[in-house]
Design an enzyme around this catalytic site. Sequence first.
Site, short mmCIF file in Angstrom:
data_model
loop_
_atom_site.label_atom_id
_atom_site.label_comp_id
_atom_site.label_asym_id
_atom_site.label_seq_id
_atom_site.Cartn_x
_atom_site.Cartn_y
_atom_site.Cartn_z
N HIS A 109 -3.14 -9.95 5.93
CA HIS A 109 -2.69 -8.85 5.07
C HIS A 109 -3.65 -7.68 5.27
O HIS A 109 -4.48 -7.69 6.18
CB HIS A 109 -2.56 -9.30 3.61
CG HIS A 109 -3.85 -9.70 2.97
ND1 HIS A 109 -4.70 -8.79 2.40
CD2 HIS A 109 -4.45 -10.91 2.84
CE1 HIS A 109 -5.77 -9.43 1.92
NE2 HIS A 109 -5.64 -10.71 2.18
N LEU A 110 -3.57 -6.65 4.45
CA LEU A 110 -4.27 -5.39 4.71
C LEU A 110 -5.78 -5.52 4.91
O LEU A 110 -6.33 -5.01 5.89
CB LEU A 110 -3.97 -4.38 3.60
CG LEU A 110 -4.52 -2.97 3.85
CD1 LEU A 110 -3.99 -2.40 5.15
CD2 LEU A 110 -4.15 -2.06 2.70
#
Length: 87
Positions: A15-16
Amino acid sequence: MVSKKVVVKNPTGLHLRPAGILCNEAVKYKSRVYFKYGDNEANAKSVLSVLGAGIRSGTELEFLCEGEDEEQALAGVIAVIENGLGE
């Protein structure tokens, strides 16, 4: 060109925040740094490319590096993945 396979171990995948950590490591090198997953590949120096890959925990990736510092680049990205990408 050098390559190595590694499994994403962190529980939330790429994810980010982990994608940012991976990209920050990859941009340190002059070599082209990318990874293959299934029949696709992603630029490890681009957060959007890494996020777009949708990599989940347990996914095996093959990292490939091409260029003058390819050995160091491969060692660097493999190390951050094996260390859990900050998680």
